[in-house]
Design an enzyme around this catalytic site. Structure first.
Site, PDB file in Angstrom:
ATOM      1  N   CYS A  54      39.652  49.891  49.367  1.00  0.00           N
ATOM      2  CA  CYS A  54      40.653  48.843  49.504  1.00  0.00           C
ATOM      3  C   CYS A  54      42.049  49.354  49.108  1.00  0.00           C
ATOM      4  O   CYS A  54      42.634  50.159  49.811  1.00  0.00           O
ATOM      5  CB  CYS A  54      40.232  47.614  48.703  1.00  0.00           C
TER       6      CYS A  54
ATOM      7  N   HIS B 203      33.789  46.437  49.405  1.00  0.00           N
ATOM      8  CA  HIS B 203      33.471  46.306  47.988  1.00  0.00           C
ATOM      9  C   HIS B 203      31.972  46.016  47.865  1.00  0.00           C
ATOM     10  O   HIS B 203      31.218  46.196  48.791  1.00  0.00           O
ATOM     11  CB  HIS B 203      34.253  45.144  47.368  1.00  0.00           C
TER      12      HIS B 203
END
Length: 266
Positions: free
Chosen positions: A93, A209
């Protein structure tokens, strides 16, 4: 065999349990009898990339990203040299976005990236959030098989990656970069081209994630395989059973791939 893992900025980049990726790497080393050292390095602390076998960057906010760019920019040439020398990296990310040219905020301000890879990110007007299932690119799947399982017949090789995304940034890759694969469910890099993540040499960036690695043991072992072979080309990873990891991976696919929302914008 000993591996040294650099966990950069663990106090600032740890959204959605990203540090679990480092724990997964360390656990799969221990189960194979590989000695592993984890060095947690934060702002202003010394780091010598030549001492790292694997480098990990997790996710964080725009504010934290600005701080980290300032800290890393003075060492970007050293980091690029280490990447060119085969350093294995996993970035998630915000950590993924740092490797690019810039991040453009909603008001048009460009936050410079490290400029190591040819991609950029712009802030979208909605969050791209939810569970993700990625069909791995054939070249990446071949790399997994070649680095990890070529010596063992009959061992299951996943052709998917699973995880969870929550980002407003939309990332666009340069023409010379490869993605990790195509989103079967979820948005991926930008919700438009359905590509997810980036792959360059031994560098992997993704929006997944979860954390990513416990539910994707084949990706964990890809990183470990690349790192061990960089130190000793003849080294072979012992194949693990992975019954729990396989169950977690397949549970995500069974639950979400048949759900109403598939890939891309609604």
């Amino acid at each position: 065999m000993k591996l040294t893992i650099f966990h950069l900025y663990p106090d600032l980049l740890d959204l959605y349990g990203d540090r679990g990726n480092v724990l997964a790497l360390a656990a799969r080393c221990r189960w194979r009898g590989i000695d592993v050292e984890i060095r947690r390095i934060s702002l202003g602390e010394e780091m010598d990339f030549s001492e790292a076998d694997i480098l990990f960057l997790g996710g964080g906010s725009d504010r934290e990203q600005s701080l980290l760019v300032q800290d890393l920019s003075t060492r970007s040439s050293e980091l690029k040299a280490a990447i060119d020398d085969g350093l294995v990296m996993l970035t998630i990310c915000g950590g993924y976005q740092l490797l690019g040219l810039y991040y453009q905020t909603g008001d048009g301000k460009k936050i410079p990236g490290l400029g190591i890879l040819d991609f950029y990110t712009i802030a979208g007007n909605k969050r791209l959030i939810g569970n993700v299932i990625v069909e791995m690119a054939p070249e990446l799947l071949s790399s997994v098989s070649g680095n990890i399982l070529r010596q063992t017949d009959g061992v299951e090789v996943f052709n998917t990656m699973v995880g969870f995304e929550n980002h407003s940034g939309k990332t666009y890759l340069g023409s010379e970069l490869n993605s990790l694969g195509r989103a079967l469910r979820g948005y991926g890099n930008n919700g438009e081209d359905l590509q997810e993540g980036v792959w360059y040499k031994n560098v992997f960036g993704t929006y997944l994630h979860g954390p990513l690695l416990p539910k994707n043991p084949h990706i964990t072992d890809l990183l470990l395989g690349l790192a061990t072979k960089r130190k000793n080309p003849a080294y072979q990873l012992e194949v693990l059973g992975d019954s729990l990891e396989k169950a977690a991976h397949h549970a995500v696919i069974e639950r979400f791939l048949t759900a109403g929302f598939r890939a891309g914008p609604k």
